[in-house]
Design a protein around this motif. Structure first.
Motif, PDB file in Angstrom:
ATOM      1  N   LYS A 198       0.824  -1.211   0.000  1.00  0.00           N
ATOM      2  CA  LYS A 198       0.000   0.000   0.000  1.00  0.00           C
ATOM      3  C   LYS A 198       0.856   1.258   0.000  1.00  0.00           C
ATOM      4  O   LYS A 198       0.598   2.197  -0.757  1.00  0.00           O
ATOM      5  N   ASN A 199       1.872   1.282   0.854  1.00  0.00           N
ATOM      6  CA  ASN A 199       2.670   2.501   1.000  1.00  0.00           C
ATOM      7  C   ASN A 199       4.096   2.359   0.488  1.00  0.00           C
ATOM      8  O   ASN A 199       4.890   3.275   0.632  1.00  0.00           O
ATOM      9  N   CYS A 200       4.430   1.205  -0.061  1.00  0.00           N
ATOM     10  CA  CYS A 200       5.801   1.036  -0.541  1.00  0.00           C
ATOM     11  C   CYS A 200       5.870  -0.121  -1.518  1.00  0.00           C
ATOM     12  O   CYS A 200       4.958  -0.941  -1.602  1.00  0.00           O
ATOM     13  N   ALA A 201       6.987  -0.146  -2.252  1.00  0.00           N
ATOM     14  CA  ALA A 201       7.283  -1.274  -3.124  1.00  0.00           C
ATOM     15  C   ALA A 201       8.446  -2.039  -2.513  1.00  0.00           C
ATOM     16  O   ALA A 201       9.377  -1.442  -1.972  1.00  0.00           O
ATOM     17  N   GLU A 202       8.393  -3.379  -2.591  1.00  0.00           N
ATOM     18  CA  GLU A 202       9.471  -4.182  -2.005  1.00  0.00           C
ATOM     19  C   GLU A 202      10.056  -5.100  -3.062  1.00  0.00           C
ATOM     20  O   GLU A 202       9.338  -5.857  -3.720  1.00  0.00           O
ATOM     21  N   PHE A 261      11.072   0.587  -1.078  1.00  0.00           N
ATOM     22  CA  PHE A 261      11.093   1.934  -1.636  1.00  0.00           C
ATOM     23  C   PHE A 261       9.909   2.723  -1.083  1.00  0.00           C
ATOM     24  O   PHE A 261       8.793   2.210  -0.995  1.00  0.00           O
ATOM     25  N   LEU A 262      10.165   3.982  -0.745  1.00  0.00           N
ATOM     26  CA  LEU A 262       9.077   4.844  -0.309  1.00  0.00           C
ATOM     27  C   LEU A 262       8.169   5.176  -1.486  1.00  0.00           C
ATOM     28  O   LEU A 262       8.592   5.179  -2.646  1.00  0.00           O
ATOM     29  N   SER A 263       6.935   5.473  -1.162  1.00  0.00           N
ATOM     30  CA  SER A 263       5.993   5.840  -2.227  1.00  0.00           C
ATOM     31  C   SER A 263       6.415   7.148  -2.869  1.00  0.00           C
ATOM     32  O   SER A 263       6.924   8.055  -2.188  1.00  0.00           O
ATOM     33  N   PRO A 264       6.234   7.310  -4.183  1.00  0.00           N
ATOM     34  CA  PRO A 264       6.601   8.565  -4.845  1.00  0.00           C
ATOM     35  C   PRO A 264       5.686   9.699  -4.410  1.00  0.00           C
ATOM     36  O   PRO A 264       4.559   9.464  -3.971  1.00  0.00           O
ATOM     37  N   PRO A 265       6.166  10.928  -4.512  1.00  0.00           N
ATOM     38  CA  PRO A 265       5.302  12.075  -4.179  1.00  0.00           C
ATOM     39  C   PRO A 265       4.080  12.101  -5.073  1.00  0.00           C
ATOM     40  O   PRO A 265       4.095  11.588  -6.190  1.00  0.00           O
TER      41      PRO A 265
END
Length: 646
Positions: A522-526, A633-637
């Motif tokens: 939901k909030n990141c890619a792994e 990875f953090l979600s993009p803006p």
């Protein structure tokens, strides 16, 4: 009782001799009772005449002060400290004015020179004519109670201060001042042991003024010399009433300072397993040192030993850390300088080899063995350049001195170069290509984060790299979720993916497999890259992100090409990625199990499952060693359009 105004009849008058005898017997009984009371009274009682001559002292007085009634009867006891004579006169005046005195605090000497804290209660005695016949005083010895109360207060102040000081230089002077106040001495010194030289040195000197204290701090002496040295070596307190009569007293300290030692008391600072120093106090202000002083000083040193040691360890760690930071800065400067110095000649050498190869081809001197030599040389020159770029990333700063210098030279000679090129060749783009080469090799690179479709990028990158590891017989299993977006500079993502895949392939034997999984949360890619290879030992896994861990040997990777099994790389890849994660806001962690067939780094994997005697089937290898690298990875803006990979 009846009252009457008639005189008594003669036959009713009592016998006067009998009455006198009864009164005498009653008086004698009262004296015996008083004597018994005074004999067993625990507090000293002191009765004296108006001219201050001793009339009576009880056994408790003899026990506490040391004088007997026979010694002092009819004499004046000079046991008032000189500095308290005005106070004694004031107390006596108060006694005569009020006829009594209550809880008068003062001090008195004993016969052997000790000074006691005394609480006095007293009254005026009268004779038969109701005239003052002297004074009687009860002197309660409050020495132990007062010193223990004072000790408790001081220990409370010290304990409150301990957590406030992390540097030994701040903590010890405070403790020393409290000791000086507790024992009431002229000087108090804390000496610590230098175990490397077996010496004692004055870490803190509480004496007179700062100039005086500086003299003590210059002095070091053998830990086996002097009173303090003997206490340090034996671990036993030592009291020297007269230093001039002590054969092992170290007179050097007095000679090199303004101290004149009369009496000295030293107590060891002991931990459970060793002595770390000594507390010494000199010249008691009033009276001589006694066993009470030893007990009080021992209580203090027992309480401060561990905080002193902890603070000293903390300070040593702090100094080591500061030294390490200094060395680290020097190391960075040296590495940065060397990396810069290497890049220029290696770039020139690589270009020269390409030019030489072209010249040989133009002359018709092509030779497979020569081409092999040139390729090997070019491959290793490229390795050196790669190391230089990686070092710059690790240091996170670059030196663009060469770029500035070459740009100035190029701009200054640009017109002359253009004319020369036009006269010598038909290719007018050479000048532009020279400038582009300078920018590419030596210039700063602007890096900006973008929103990227990671699934497309990952698929494309694997296909780009595949020709380089096709000679390896490794199976890549991919499970890549669609539409996964990340926000990161493309250059950094390229380094990240290439480094992880290369490490996975190089540590996986032939016939092995590598799983590449991309999940969209939901909030990141792994991204999870798992190689079923040899795995890291626990020691090496601990060093992966702390320092660069050594690859196999320079000989091995100089004779192997990239992606070969155990090619070794430079050992920088994962540390480099870790540094990138801090700067570009992604998370990385590693789980690894070492193959039990080769449990140590000295054990060697044959590099092919078919050649491993412990593996009957490929699954035997798949279920042994493994290394999984997880990257989140953090979600993009928001409002960022993902860049598609074409």
């Amino acid at each position: 009782m009846e009252f009457t105004d008639k005189a008594p009849a003669p036959n009713k008058i009592k016998n006067p001799e009998k009455k006198t005898l009864e009164l005498y017997q009653e008086s004698r009984l009262a004296q015996e009772q008083l004597s018994t009371l005074l004999k067993f009274l625990p507090d000293p009682v002191f009765a004296f005449t108006p001219d201050n001559k001793v009339d009576y002292i009880n056994p408790a007085f003899e026990r506490v002060f040391g004088w007997t009634l026979k010694e002092v009867k009819g004499k004046n006891i000079n046991f008032i400290p000189h500095h308290l004579i005005p106070q004694a006169k004031k107390g006596m005046k108060q006694l005569f004015e009020n006829l009594t005195v209550h809880d008068f605090e003062t001090q008195r000497y004993t016969k052997d020179g000790r000074i006691l804290d005394i609480l006095i209660n007293g009254a005026i005695m009268y004779d038969d004519q109701n005239q003052p016949a002297g004074q009687v005083l009860i002197l309660r010895d409050m020495t132990v109670e007062k010193r223990m109360a004072k000790s408790n207060k001081i220990m409370f102040r010290i304990s409150k201060a301990l957590h406030q000081y992390q540097q030994l230089g701040d903590l010890i002077p405070l403790i020393n001042r409290e000791i000086q106040d507790l024992i009431s001495v002229e000087g108090a010194f804390i000496l610590l042991a230098d175990e490397s030289t077996d010496e004692l040195y004055f870490f803190s000197a509480q004496y007179r003024n700062r100039e005086s204290e500086k003299k003590f701090k210059k002095i070091r002496f053998s830990a086996s010399k002097g009173v303090s040295g003997r206490v340090y070596k034996t671990g036993t307190p030592l009291l020297i009433p007269d230093a001039s009569q002590c054969s092992f007293f170290l007179r050097r300290v007095d000679d090199e300072t303004d101290l004149t030692t009369r009496g000295i008391l030293s107590v060891p600072i002991k931990l459970k397993d060793r002595t770390i120093g000594v507390v010494s106090v000199v010249n008691k202000n009033h009276g001589d040192f006694d066993t009470t002083d030893i007990e009080l000083l021992s209580i203090v040193t027992a309480s401060i030993a561990l905080p002193i040691e902890n603070t000293r360890i903390h300070e040593e760690l702090r100094l080591s850390y500061e030294e390490l930071k200094t060395l680290n800065r020097a190391k960075d400067r040296v590495i940065n300088h060397l990396a810069h110095e290497i890049k220029t000649p290696v770039s020139v050498l690589g270009a020269s080899m390409k030019l030489l190869s072209k010249k040989l081809t133009a002359l018709g001197l092509e030779n497979p063995s020569l081409e092999k030599i040139f390729n090997r040389g070019q491959r290793n020159l490229n390795r050196i350049l790669d190391i230089q770029y990686e070092v710059e990333d690790l240091l996170r700063k670059k030196n663009f001195k060469a770029h500035n210098l070459l740009n100035k030279l190029f701009e200054a000679c640009k017109d002359e170069l253009s004319v020369l090129v036009e006269n010598e060749t038909d290719n007018p783009d050479i000048v532009t290509r020279v400038h582009d080469a300078i920018e590419s090799i030596f210039g700063p690179k602007k890096i900006h984060s973008r929103s990227l479709l990671l699934d497309e990028y990952l698929t494309k990158k694997i296909e780009e790299l595949r020709p380089e590891f096709n000679h390896r017989h490794c199976l890549l299993n991919t499970k890549i979720a669609k539409g996964v977006t990340v926000y990161i500079p493309p250059e950094i993502l390229d380094t990240l993916i290439t480094g992880i895949l290369r490490n996975a392939i190089e540590y996986t034997p032939d016939r092995g497999k590598i799983d590449i999984v991309l999940n969209a949360a939901k909030n990141c890619a792994e991204l999870i890259v798992t190689d079923h290879g040899i795995g890291f030992t626990r020691e090496k896994l601990h060093l992966v992100f702390e320092n660069y861990f050594t690859p196999p040997t320079s000989l091995e990777y100089s004779t192997k090409r990239a992606y070969d099994f155990n090619a070794g790389g430079r050992g920088f890849d994962l540390l480099r990625i870790k540094l990138f994660s801090e700067q570009y806001h992604f998370q990385i962690r590693i789980n690894s199990d070492r193959c039990p067939v080769i449990p140590t780094d000295e054990d060697i994997c044959p590099g092919d499952i078919n050649l491993c005697s412990a593996c009957k089937t490929p699954n035997d290898c798949f279920n042994s060693g493994r290394t999984a690298i997880h990257i989140k990875f953090l979600s993009p803006p928001p409002n960022q359009t993902p860049l598609r990979i074409l």
